[in-house]
Structure formats: structure tokens, C-alpha cells
Write a protein that holds these residues in place. Structure first.
Motif, mmCIF file in Angstrom:
data_model
loop_
_atom_site.group_PDB
_atom_site.id
_atom_site.type_symbol
_atom_site.label_atom_id
_atom_site.label_comp_id
_atom_site.label_asym_id
_atom_site.label_seq_id
_atom_site.Cartn_x
_atom_site.Cartn_y
_atom_site.Cartn_z
ATOM 1 N N ALA A 16 0.843 -1.196 0.000
ATOM 2 C CA ALA A 16 0.000 0.000 0.000
ATOM 3 C C ALA A 16 0.884 1.253 0.000
ATOM 4 O O ALA A 16 0.531 2.267 -0.594
ATOM 5 N N TYR A 17 2.020 1.169 0.694
ATOM 6 C CA TYR A 17 3.054 2.211 0.666
ATOM 7 C C TYR A 17 4.318 1.538 0.128
ATOM 8 O O TYR A 17 5.129 1.034 0.889
ATOM 9 N N PRO A 18 4.497 1.506 -1.193
ATOM 10 C CA PRO A 18 5.675 0.826 -1.764
ATOM 11 C C PRO A 18 6.962 1.620 -1.520
ATOM 12 O O PRO A 18 6.913 2.811 -1.211
ATOM 13 N N PRO A 19 8.122 0.968 -1.662
ATOM 14 C CA PRO A 19 9.392 1.681 -1.504
ATOM 15 C C PRO A 19 9.446 2.919 -2.393
ATOM 16 O O PRO A 19 9.041 2.890 -3.546
ATOM 17 N N GLY A 20 9.910 4.012 -1.798
ATOM 18 C CA GLY A 20 10.027 5.263 -2.521
ATOM 19 C C GLY A 20 8.787 6.136 -2.452
ATOM 20 O O GLY A 20 8.821 7.291 -2.850
ATOM 21 N N SER A 21 7.685 5.575 -1.948
ATOM 22 C CA SER A 21 6.449 6.366 -1.893
ATOM 23 C C SER A 21 6.445 7.270 -0.664
ATOM 24 O O SER A 21 7.039 6.963 0.363
ATOM 25 N N GLN A 22 5.747 8.378 -0.805
ATOM 26 C CA GLN A 22 5.638 9.339 0.287
ATOM 27 C C GLN A 22 4.491 8.948 1.199
ATOM 28 O O GLN A 22 3.403 8.595 0.727
ATOM 29 N N LEU A 23 4.731 9.016 2.501
ATOM 30 C CA LEU A 23 3.664 8.779 3.465
ATOM 31 C C LEU A 23 2.704 9.963 3.452
ATOM 32 O O LEU A 23 3.118 11.093 3.176
ATOM 33 N N PRO A 24 1.436 9.714 3.765
ATOM 34 C CA PRO A 24 0.507 10.842 3.920
ATOM 35 C C PRO A 24 0.994 11.772 5.034
ATOM 36 O O PRO A 24 1.812 11.373 5.870
ATOM 37 N N SER A 25 0.450 12.960 5.080
ATOM 38 C CA SER A 25 0.844 13.928 6.106
ATOM 39 C C SER A 25 0.477 13.413 7.501
ATOM 40 O O SER A 25 -0.374 12.532 7.657
ATOM 41 N N GLY A 26 1.126 13.986 8.494
ATOM 42 C CA GLY A 26 0.835 13.616 9.881
ATOM 43 C C GLY A 26 -0.629 13.823 10.229
ATOM 44 O O GLY A 26 -1.224 13.020 10.939
ATOM 45 N N LEU A 47 10.285 4.502 13.198
ATOM 46 C CA LEU A 47 10.485 3.788 11.929
ATOM 47 C C LEU A 47 11.656 4.369 11.142
ATOM 48 O O LEU A 47 12.346 3.634 10.433
ATOM 49 N N ARG A 48 11.898 5.653 11.278
ATOM 50 C CA ARG A 48 13.075 6.248 10.638
ATOM 51 C C ARG A 48 14.345 5.714 11.291
ATOM 52 O O ARG A 48 15.318 5.410 10.595
ATOM 53 N N ALA A 49 14.346 5.598 12.603
ATOM 54 C CA ALA A 49 15.514 5.078 13.312
ATOM 55 C C ALA A 49 15.801 3.627 12.915
ATOM 56 O O ALA A 49 16.965 3.202 12.899
ATOM 57 N N GLN A 50 14.762 2.890 12.560
ATOM 58 C CA GLN A 50 14.916 1.494 12.148
ATOM 59 C C GLN A 50 15.277 1.383 10.664
ATOM 60 O O GLN A 50 15.516 0.285 10.167
ATOM 61 N N GLY A 51 15.276 2.499 9.948
ATOM 62 C CA GLY A 51 15.617 2.480 8.538
ATOM 63 C C GLY A 51 14.464 2.111 7.623
ATOM 64 O O GLY A 51 14.656 1.915 6.427
ATOM 65 N N VAL A 52 13.254 2.037 8.174
ATOM 66 C CA VAL A 52 12.073 1.702 7.375
ATOM 67 C C VAL A 52 11.613 2.915 6.574
ATOM 68 O O VAL A 52 11.159 2.781 5.437
ATOM 69 N N LEU A 53 11.735 4.086 7.179
ATOM 70 C CA LEU A 53 11.339 5.341 6.546
ATOM 71 C C LEU A 53 12.539 6.265 6.467
ATOM 72 O O LEU A 53 13.464 6.158 7.274
ATOM 73 N N VAL A 54 12.510 7.171 5.503
ATOM 74 C CA VAL A 54 13.552 8.195 5.386
ATOM 75 C C VAL A 54 12.885 9.558 5.251
ATOM 76 O O VAL A 54 11.849 9.685 4.602
ATOM 77 N N ARG A 56 13.031 13.449 3.945
ATOM 78 C CA ARG A 56 13.672 14.309 2.949
ATOM 79 C C ARG A 56 13.253 15.740 3.278
ATOM 80 O O ARG A 56 12.084 16.102 3.086
ATOM 81 N N PRO A 57 14.193 16.521 3.824
ATOM 82 C CA PRO A 57 13.845 17.873 4.274
ATOM 83 C C PRO A 57 13.104 18.674 3.207
ATOM 84 O O PRO A 57 13.499 18.702 2.045
ATOM 85 N N GLY A 58 12.015 19.263 3.620
ATOM 86 C CA GLY A 58 11.215 20.083 2.730
ATOM 87 C C GLY A 58 10.308 19.290 1.803
ATOM 88 O O GLY A 58 9.533 19.862 1.053
ATOM 89 N N ARG A 59 10.408 17.958 1.837
ATOM 90 C CA ARG A 59 9.597 17.133 0.935
ATOM 91 C C ARG A 59 8.671 16.187 1.682
ATOM 92 O O ARG A 59 7.585 15.904 1.214
ATOM 93 N N GLY A 60 9.121 15.635 2.809
ATOM 94 C CA GLY A 60 8.267 14.726 3.563
ATOM 95 C C GLY A 60 8.994 13.470 3.991
ATOM 96 O O GLY A 60 10.217 13.409 4.003
ATOM 97 N N VAL A 61 8.195 12.456 4.324
ATOM 98 C CA VAL A 61 8.721 11.176 4.793
ATOM 99 C C VAL A 61 8.358 10.118 3.758
ATOM 100 O O VAL A 61 7.220 10.058 3.289
#
Length: 69
Positions: A16-26, A47-54, A56-61
Motif C-alpha cells: 500500500a506504501y511501496p518503496p520510494g512512496s511518500q507517506l501521507p501527512s501527519g 520507523l526512521r531510526a529502524q531504517g524503514v522510513l527516510v 527528505r527535508p522540505g519534501r516529507g517522509v
């Protein structure tokens, strides 16, 4: 927060959220999971600390790309 983390991980694993996709807003995630934006922020940080999410400043998660072999 465990249900939230499990829900996000399930959506990532199911595609549903494939690699490279942006998560919805908080705000959207908070509404979807019926929780506060601060809880969403803590879950995303974990999840960012676990490396699942990254982030990108000014763009999102985004969902992290799988490691190349």
C-alpha cells in the motif's frame, strides 16, 4: 502506539506504501488512526531510526528503498 506501528508496517509490507512512496501527512495519518499528530511523529521517528522510513527535508517522509544486493 504499537497498533499504529503495526498498521504502518503492514501497509508497507502489503505494498500500500511501496518503496520510494511518500507517506501521507501527519494530519491525515492522525485522522486515519484516530490519534494525535505527536503520536504519529513518535511512530515515524521510530520507523526512521529502524531504517524503514527516510525523511527528505522540505519534501516529507518516504518509505526507504530496500538495500541493493
Amino acid at each position: 502506539m504499537d497498533e499504529l506501528l503495526e498498521g504502518l508496517l503492514n501497509k508497507i509490507k502489503s505494498g500500500a506504501y511501496p518503496p520510494g512512496s511518500q507517506l501521507p501527512s501527519g494530519r491525515v495519518l492522525a485522522d486515519e488512526y484516530d490519534t494525535s499528530q505527536s503520536t504519529i511523529s513518535r511512530a515515524v521517528a521510530r520507523l526512521r531510526a529502524q531504517g524503514v522510513l527516510v525523511g527528505r527535508p522540505g519534501r516529507g517522509v518516504f518509505v526507504a528503498e530496500p538495500p541493493r544486493r
